[in-house]
Write a protein that holds these residues in place. Sequence first.
Motif, short mmCIF file in Angstrom:
data_model
loop_
_atom_site.label_atom_id
_atom_site.label_comp_id
_atom_site.label_asym_id
_atom_site.label_seq_id
_atom_site.Cartn_x
_atom_site.Cartn_y
_atom_site.Cartn_z
N LEU A 139 0.80 -1.22 0.00
CA LEU A 139 0.00 0.00 0.00
C LEU A 139 0.84 1.28 0.00
O LEU A 139 0.44 2.28 -0.61
CB LEU A 139 -0.93 0.01 1.22
CG LEU A 139 -2.04 -1.04 1.26
CD1 LEU A 139 -2.84 -0.91 2.56
CD2 LEU A 139 -2.97 -0.88 0.06
N TYR A 140 2.00 1.27 0.68
CA TYR A 140 2.69 2.53 0.92
C TYR A 140 4.13 2.62 0.39
O TYR A 140 4.61 3.73 0.12
CB TYR A 140 2.74 2.81 2.43
CG TYR A 140 1.39 2.95 3.07
CD1 TYR A 140 0.64 4.11 2.93
CD2 TYR A 140 0.85 1.91 3.83
CE1 TYR A 140 -0.61 4.25 3.53
CE2 TYR A 140 -0.40 2.03 4.44
CZ TYR A 140 -1.12 3.20 4.28
OH TYR A 140 -2.36 3.34 4.87
N LEU A 141 4.85 1.50 0.26
CA LEU A 141 6.28 1.58 0.03
C LEU A 141 6.73 1.29 -1.40
O LEU A 141 7.57 2.00 -1.94
CB LEU A 141 7.01 0.62 0.99
CG LEU A 141 6.75 0.85 2.50
CD1 LEU A 141 7.50 -0.19 3.33
CD2 LEU A 141 7.16 2.26 2.90
N ILE A 142 6.20 0.26 -2.01
CA ILE A 142 6.67 -0.16 -3.34
C ILE A 142 5.88 0.57 -4.41
O ILE A 142 4.96 0.03 -5.04
CB ILE A 142 6.58 -1.68 -3.51
CG1 ILE A 142 7.20 -2.39 -2.32
CG2 ILE A 142 7.28 -2.11 -4.80
CD1 ILE A 142 8.67 -2.06 -2.09
N HIS A 143 6.22 1.82 -4.61
CA HIS A 143 5.58 2.66 -5.64
C HIS A 143 6.65 3.46 -6.37
O HIS A 143 7.45 4.15 -5.73
CB HIS A 143 4.56 3.61 -5.01
CG HIS A 143 3.37 2.94 -4.41
ND1 HIS A 143 2.45 2.22 -5.15
CD2 HIS A 143 2.96 2.85 -3.12
CE1 HIS A 143 1.51 1.74 -4.33
NE2 HIS A 143 1.82 2.10 -3.09
N PRO A 144 6.71 3.34 -7.71
CA PRO A 144 5.86 2.52 -8.58
C PRO A 144 6.18 1.03 -8.43
O PRO A 144 7.20 0.67 -7.85
CB PRO A 144 6.22 3.01 -9.97
CG PRO A 144 7.63 3.47 -9.84
CD PRO A 144 7.74 4.07 -8.47
N SER A 145 5.31 0.21 -8.96
CA SER A 145 5.49 -1.24 -8.85
C SER A 145 6.83 -1.67 -9.47
O SER A 145 7.18 -1.23 -10.56
CB SER A 145 4.33 -1.95 -9.56
OG SER A 145 4.51 -3.34 -9.49
N GLY A 146 7.57 -2.50 -8.72
CA GLY A 146 8.85 -2.98 -9.21
C GLY A 146 10.03 -2.09 -8.85
O GLY A 146 11.16 -2.39 -9.23
N CYS A 147 9.77 -1.02 -8.10
CA CYS A 147 10.88 -0.14 -7.71
C CYS A 147 11.73 -0.82 -6.64
O CYS A 147 11.32 -1.82 -6.06
CB CYS A 147 10.35 1.20 -7.19
SG CYS A 147 9.56 1.11 -5.56
N GLY A 148 12.91 -0.26 -6.39
CA GLY A 148 13.81 -0.86 -5.41
C GLY A 148 14.60 -2.01 -5.98
O GLY A 148 15.11 -2.85 -5.22
#
Length: 602
Positions: A139-148
């Motif tokens: 909900l809060y951390l992995i934005h955009p999807s696949g980041c990090g």
Amino acid sequence: MISEDNNRDAEVSGAVDTNIPENEQQVTTEITESKETKSPVQKSRGGWTLATILLANQGLATLAFFGVGVNLVLFLIRVLDQQNAAAANNVSKWTGTVYLFSLVGAFLSDSYWGRFLTCAIFQLILVLGLGLLSLSSWLYLIHPSGCGDGVTPCKPKSTVGVVLFYLSIYLIALGYGGHQPTIATFGADQFDETNPKQQSSKAAFFCYFYFALNVGSLFSNSILVYYEDKGFWTMGFLVSLGSAIVGLVSYLLAAPRYRYIKPSGNPLPRVAQVFVAAFRKWKVVPASPENLYEVEGSESAIKGSRKILHSKEIMFLDKAATITEMDQSGPNNPWRVCTVTQVEEAKCVLKMLPIWLCTIIYSVVFTQMASLFVEQGDVMESHIGNFHLPAASMSIFDIFSVLICTGIYRHIVVPVSGRLSGNPKGLSELQRMGIGLIIGLLSMVAAGATEVARLKHVQPGQKVSSLSIFWQIPQYVLVGASEIFMYVGQLEFFNGQAPDGIKSLGSSLCMASISLGNYVSSLLVTIVMMITARGENPGWIPNNLNEGHLDRFYFLIAILTALDFVVYVFCAKRYKGINLQGPEQEMESIESPQEEVGINRV
């Protein structure tokens, strides 16, 4: 009863060597009632079948835990945008907290809840923590999807997301930390110590326990770490959640067949009473060993515990079991007079303390795998063709080393060293721990040598060295080999040397050593950076490792380990083990896990 001549001799030294009839009668009555009301251990319970279920449970819980922990340092750097030194310190603090919570689980297990209920509750906390982590990252951390993933940066994090993240990982720390030492002791409880065959099985259990732990982490350190490194963090956390749920359900389903040992009550007042009673009798000369106070019969005053014979170490505490005229004239006061077993319980804790302190520096070595080893590997050439090997996945070489060395140790080292030394265990626990320290030292030398070579292959303006990440294999393999000697030795030593009433606490000392090792590592990094990062000097562990000297940090740890080994040998040579009375008696047990919640104080 003690003769009058003995009493007169004792009065000259200020003590009366006689038992207190009222107290003796009270304790004897309690033991008699206990025998009449408690059912014996059911022989059909426990054994390797149940121990295997608990080994599988440990493997599943470890898979879940390392699904988060193995790549946490990169999550902090890539997703939460932390610096290298800060991320390494945060991982060390978190890992330290994990194993610090082992003391909480051990205390509740030994004192009030018993092993079964303690394991169940802390596994539930682990499941809740993993669920919250999966939800908050989605909900809060992995934005955009696949980041990090090391390429795509994540958006700035909201305060709510960061708070939920830290809440979830510390719930995971609480759940796994409280569960691990208790499940180790609960597994050992499945074997009847009065049976010689099961005695050897109990010793083998601790070796297989560490084997199961590494089998569980193998999937996390190979498959999960790859997907998390590619940015599929939430999926990795969900797999960990599923593993924890399966482990909890299978654990509960086997509940009717476990072998249960009753909790012995809060050990803190028992130990405190010994020190208070001894200091109250500061000027009293301790009575002779045969005249110290002890209840009659084979049972000790500590329910569920065997008697411990008198030892000649820390003789000052014998004052607590020395009976004076004042003790005879007044009512029974446990803060003035204690049994020999109670005194020896306190002595056991004090005697194990120096050995335990010497294991902390080794844990500083061990914790580098989850922090600086990963950061070092992240700036090395890690491509095999078009495939990128995640730096954290190099820990599979540690796991393979543990698995292989476990087999070598059980089937080669133990039989050979047993024939040479006459000890059926092969090497003693203290000898194994010493060997573990030496191998751990060599792993730091290997890590430092790898860093020296890595820095020589750095091209100006390039972040990643051209040196292959596979140069890290020796340091991981050596850490894995050292674990078999150090941590398995610790589990056997502290569980075997701990009195019956604090068995889980004994097992938790191994985890507490890892905890303090992580805190010491964090403190060491902070001190080194404060000293070396001055002016324009970036220090030994800067954000850009190519500008630092990580090799010097590794060599510093190797030097500290060498000094620690010298102190350890000094302490180990002087250690005298626990001496239990007569043939081992079967401890009282209960028939159902629901009854295990009850508090049983002496």
